[in-house]
Design a protein around this motif. Structure first.
Motif, PDB file in Angstrom:
ATOM      1  N   HIS A 220      44.621  37.879  45.436  1.00 17.30           N
ATOM      2  CA  HIS A 220      43.558  36.922  45.058  1.00 17.30           C
ATOM      3  C   HIS A 220      42.400  36.893  46.062  1.00 17.30           C
ATOM      4  N   CYS A 221      41.486  37.856  45.888  1.00 19.44           N
ATOM      5  CA  CYS A 221      40.309  37.973  46.751  1.00 19.44           C
ATOM      6  C   CYS A 221      39.562  36.639  46.847  1.00 19.44           C
ATOM      7  N   PHE A 222      39.068  36.339  48.041  1.00 24.86           N
ATOM      8  CA  PHE A 222      38.398  35.103  48.442  1.00 24.86           C
ATOM      9  C   PHE A 222      39.402  34.010  48.793  1.00 24.86           C
ATOM     10  N   ASN A 223      40.474  33.876  48.018  1.00 24.18           N
ATOM     11  CA  ASN A 223      41.411  32.777  48.216  1.00 24.18           C
ATOM     12  C   ASN A 223      42.437  33.124  49.291  1.00 24.18           C
ATOM     13  N   ALA A 224      42.673  32.170  50.201  1.00 25.63           N
ATOM     14  CA  ALA A 224      43.663  32.304  51.264  1.00 25.63           C
ATOM     15  C   ALA A 224      43.402  33.524  52.143  1.00 25.63           C
ATOM     16  N   MET A 225      42.143  33.728  52.486  1.00 28.30           N
ATOM     17  CA  MET A 225      41.788  34.766  53.453  1.00 28.30           C
ATOM     18  C   MET A 225      40.509  34.356  54.174  1.00 28.30           C
ATOM     19  N   ARG A 226      40.316  34.910  55.372  1.00 25.88           N
ATOM     20  CA  ARG A 226      39.084  34.648  56.122  1.00 25.88           C
ATOM     21  C   ARG A 226      37.892  35.075  55.269  1.00 25.88           C
ATOM     22  N   GLN A 227      36.853  34.256  55.287  1.00 24.01           N
ATOM     23  CA  GLN A 227      35.747  34.472  54.368  1.00 24.01           C
ATOM     24  C   GLN A 227      34.770  35.546  54.847  1.00 24.01           C
ATOM     25  N   LEU A 228      33.979  36.022  53.904  1.00 16.15           N
ATOM     26  CA  LEU A 228      32.967  37.050  54.161  1.00 16.15           C
ATOM     27  C   LEU A 228      31.735  36.395  54.789  1.00 16.15           C
ATOM     28  N   GLU A 229      31.433  36.787  56.033  1.00 14.51           N
ATOM     29  CA  GLU A 229      30.264  36.265  56.727  1.00 14.51           C
ATOM     30  C   GLU A 229      29.440  37.434  57.266  1.00 14.51           C
ATOM     31  N   HIS A 230      28.163  37.227  57.435  1.00 15.13           N
ATOM     32  CA  HIS A 230      27.287  38.351  57.780  1.00 15.13           C
ATOM     33  C   HIS A 230      27.522  38.878  59.194  1.00 15.13           C
ATOM     34  N   ARG A 231      28.031  38.071  60.113  1.00 15.64           N
ATOM     35  CA  ARG A 231      28.351  38.570  61.460  1.00 15.64           C
ATOM     36  C   ARG A 231      29.858  38.673  61.696  1.00 15.64           C
ATOM     37  N   ASN A 232      30.611  38.197  60.770  1.00 16.70           N
ATOM     38  CA  ASN A 232      32.069  38.237  60.879  1.00 16.70           C
ATOM     39  C   ASN A 232      32.624  38.560  59.490  1.00 16.70           C
ATOM     40  N   PRO A 233      32.560  39.824  59.095  1.00 16.92           N
ATOM     41  CA  PRO A 233      32.803  40.181  57.689  1.00 16.92           C
ATOM     42  C   PRO A 233      34.217  39.933  57.188  1.00 16.92           C
ATOM     43  N   GLY A 234      35.191  39.886  58.082  1.00 17.85           N
ATOM     44  CA  GLY A 234      36.547  39.565  57.673  1.00 17.85           C
ATOM     45  C   GLY A 234      37.185  40.627  56.783  1.00 17.85           C
ATOM     46  N   PRO A 235      38.358  40.313  56.212  1.00 15.96           N
ATOM     47  CA  PRO A 235      39.109  41.311  55.445  1.00 15.96           C
ATOM     48  C   PRO A 235      38.432  41.732  54.153  1.00 15.96           C
ATOM     49  N   LEU A 236      37.652  40.834  53.547  1.00 18.26           N
ATOM     50  CA  LEU A 236      37.067  41.165  52.249  1.00 18.26           C
ATOM     51  C   LEU A 236      36.106  42.342  52.351  1.00 18.26           C
ATOM     52  N   GLY A 253      37.533  30.112  37.133  1.00 12.98           N
ATOM     53  CA  GLY A 253      36.304  29.410  37.442  1.00 12.98           C
ATOM     54  C   GLY A 253      36.497  28.267  38.418  1.00 12.98           C
ATOM     55  N   VAL A 254      37.739  28.056  38.869  1.00 10.08           N
ATOM     56  CA  VAL A 254      38.066  27.011  39.841  1.00 10.08           C
ATOM     57  C   VAL A 254      38.363  27.639  41.195  1.00 10.08           C
ATOM     58  N   HIS A 255      39.232  28.617  41.208  1.00 15.47           N
ATOM     59  CA  HIS A 255      39.585  29.286  42.463  1.00 15.47           C
ATOM     60  C   HIS A 255      38.396  30.040  43.059  1.00 15.47           C
ATOM     61  N   VAL A 256      37.584  30.608  42.197  1.00 11.51           N
ATOM     62  CA  VAL A 256      36.398  31.346  42.631  1.00 11.51           C
ATOM     63  C   VAL A 256      35.227  30.910  41.748  1.00 11.51           C
ATOM     64  N   HIS A 257      34.115  30.561  42.355  1.00  9.54           N
ATOM     65  CA  HIS A 257      32.937  30.138  41.592  1.00  9.54           C
ATOM     66  C   HIS A 257      32.519  31.265  40.639  1.00  9.54           C
ATOM     67  N   PRO A 258      32.063  30.923  39.441  1.00  5.18           N
ATOM     68  CA  PRO A 258      31.666  31.968  38.491  1.00  5.18           C
ATOM     69  C   PRO A 258      30.679  32.987  39.058  1.00  5.18           C
ATOM     70  N   ALA A 259      29.729  32.547  39.873  1.00  4.82           N
ATOM     71  CA  ALA A 259      28.776  33.499  40.458  1.00  4.82           C
ATOM     72  C   ALA A 259      29.490  34.496  41.362  1.00  4.82           C
ATOM     73  N   MET A 260      30.471  34.019  42.124  1.00  5.32           N
ATOM     74  CA  MET A 260      31.216  34.901  43.016  1.00  5.32           C
ATOM     75  C   MET A 260      32.177  35.796  42.238  1.00  5.32           C
ATOM     76  N   MET A 261      32.671  35.313  41.104  1.00  2.00           N
ATOM     77  CA  MET A 261      33.463  36.179  40.227  1.00  2.00           C
ATOM     78  C   MET A 261      32.637  37.385  39.807  1.00  2.00           C
ATOM     79  N   ASP A 262      31.417  37.127  39.383  1.00  2.71           N
ATOM     80  CA  ASP A 262      30.543  38.212  38.931  1.00  2.71           C
ATOM     81  C   ASP A 262      30.199  39.156  40.082  1.00  2.71           C
ATOM     82  N   ILE A 263      29.944  38.597  41.250  1.00  2.64           N
ATOM     83  CA  ILE A 263      29.602  39.430  42.411  1.00  2.64           C
ATOM     84  C   ILE A 263      30.773  40.325  42.791  1.00  2.64           C
TER      85      ILE A 263
END
Length: 396
Positions: A220-236, A253-263
């Motif tokens: 489950h990408c995004f969920n229960a993992m360090r988030q994607l950041e521009h200076r700290n990209p993390g596992p994603l 549409g709850v676990h991941v925002h619809p916009a992020m689902m599309d991305i």
């Protein structure tokens, strides 16, 4: 049972044919395309869309039934319920138990799988293996998994799990930053298990190193993992860059925002996205109160939450997942079939017989009407779910 579904819109990951036939002979697909069988019952499907059956690689249950259980009959009941959502195959998901490995639950899963094999073909979805989500996960990113369930990777435990699961372990989630994780990843990959990165606080470099050891799946990408950041990209970021890694997406549409689902689908592509529900026993039941591995949960505003408000699993079903993804993302129906059927078949090691509409493959089919409402589900040639109208059409 021998029949031809005639004149349907037939779609899988490799084709989209506006008018074609699917010939079923016993448990297998005999032909797809313009071929017909003069000996088979002909069924008019000209108002229908036929896709390969959906494969659930990450679900904890539904319809009031838990997959993390010590009751074989509970898994059997789930097998009979889940085709009503378009699912024809699934992995039995097992989680942790307090201060011990979940041996009893793993043994129950093995018994349910082997029972299904012995009694095939029986109407109902096929359990094609086991998914062990943990207990080798990060305490910081454990989600709804209590700390008392969690364990540190250990060589002897790895061998024990492989022995207990008797070749049926197909998928396991691990946080690669844990001590001993690298040795466990190597051993599981050697044993033919798909290893998934997830429930992890690993950084980008650690994730890249672990992926090089053989990780090919992300829980489950995004969920229960360090988030994607521009200076700290993390596992994603490491997952996205590794072309061999498939990434799960809970598309409620709850676990991941619809916009992020599309991305996510845009960056992974339909070739690497695996649609999952992460569903719990309350899926398919309105306003349900239910149990997740001994914890009470309930549905609040379409989401499953523990008593402390923690988001846990989902109440999504795969037939709704298809509609959500078509509404929210830019994908075609053929690309959706890849994400619902073919890609999960890859992680579950069943691409030799499931995930496509192809001669010689299991006759696992879902039949939708043109408004994308599920009409029937066929599991290995057996009618496992049908509306009243389609039961009459199929003479069952």
């Amino acid at each position: 049972m021998r029949f031809t579904l005639h004149g349907a819109h037939i779609v899988d990951a490799t084709m989209d044919v506006e008018r074609g036939n699917v010939v079923v002979d016993g448990t297998q697909i005999q032909a797809v395309g313009q071929s017909e069988s003069s000996e088979a019952q002909h069924i008019d499907a000209s108002d229908s869309i036929i896709l390969p059956g959906f494969i659930e690689v990450h679900t904890h249950g539904g319809g009031g039934f838990n997959l993390h259980t010590t009751d074989v009959e509970e898994i059997r009941s789930y097998r009979h319920w889940i085709p009503a959502t378009g699912v024809t195959s699934f992995l039995v998901t097992v989680v942790g138990t307090p201060n011990a490995l979940p041996d009893a639950q793993l043994q129950t899963a093995v018994a349910a799988i082997e029972q299904a094999q012995q009694h095939a073909p029986e109407p109902g979805a096929e359990p094609v293996g086991i998914f062990l989500e943990g207990p080798y996960i990060s305490v910081k990113k454990r989600g709804a998994h209590p700390p008392i369930w969690l364990r540190i990777p250990d060589e002897k435990e790895t061998e024990h799990i492989l022995e207990v699961t008797r070749g049926h372990l197909q998928l396991l989630t691990i946080a690669p930053e844990l001590p001993g994780a690298h040795d466990m990843i190597r051993r599981l990959v050697e044993a033919g298990v798909t290893v998934s990165i997830g429930h992890t606080d690993t950084d980008y470099d650690q994730a890249r190193e672990a992926i090089q050891l053989g990780i090919t799946h992300a829980t489950h990408c995004f969920n229960a993992m360090r988030q994607l950041e521009h200076r700290n990209p993390g596992p994603l970021a490491a997952i996205i860059q590794a072309e061999q890694v498939l990434g799960e997406l809970i598309c409620d549409g709850v676990h991941v925002h619809p916009a992020m689902m599309d991305i996510l689908v845009r960056v992974l592509g339909p070739q690497r996205t695996v649609v999952v529900t992460d569903a719990l026993a309350g899926a398919g039941i309105a306003d349900a109160t239910f149990e997740f591995a001994g914890q009470q949960a309930r549905v609040i505003c379409g989401a499953a939450r523990l008593e402390d408000g923690t988001l846990t699993g989902s109440v999504l079903t795969m037939d709704q997942a298809l509609r959500n993804m078509l509404d929210i993302t830019h994908v075609s129906l053929s690309e959706m079939s890849r994400m619902l059927s073919f890609n999960p078949a890859r992680s579950a090691h069943v691409t030799d017989r499931k995930g496509l509409l192809k001669a010689g493959y299991d006759a696992d089919l879902v039949i939708y009407d043109r408004s994308l409402q599920l009409q029937a589900t066929i599991c290995r040639g057996q009618i496992s779910y049908a509306t009243d109208a389609w039961r009459q059409r199929l003479n069952v």
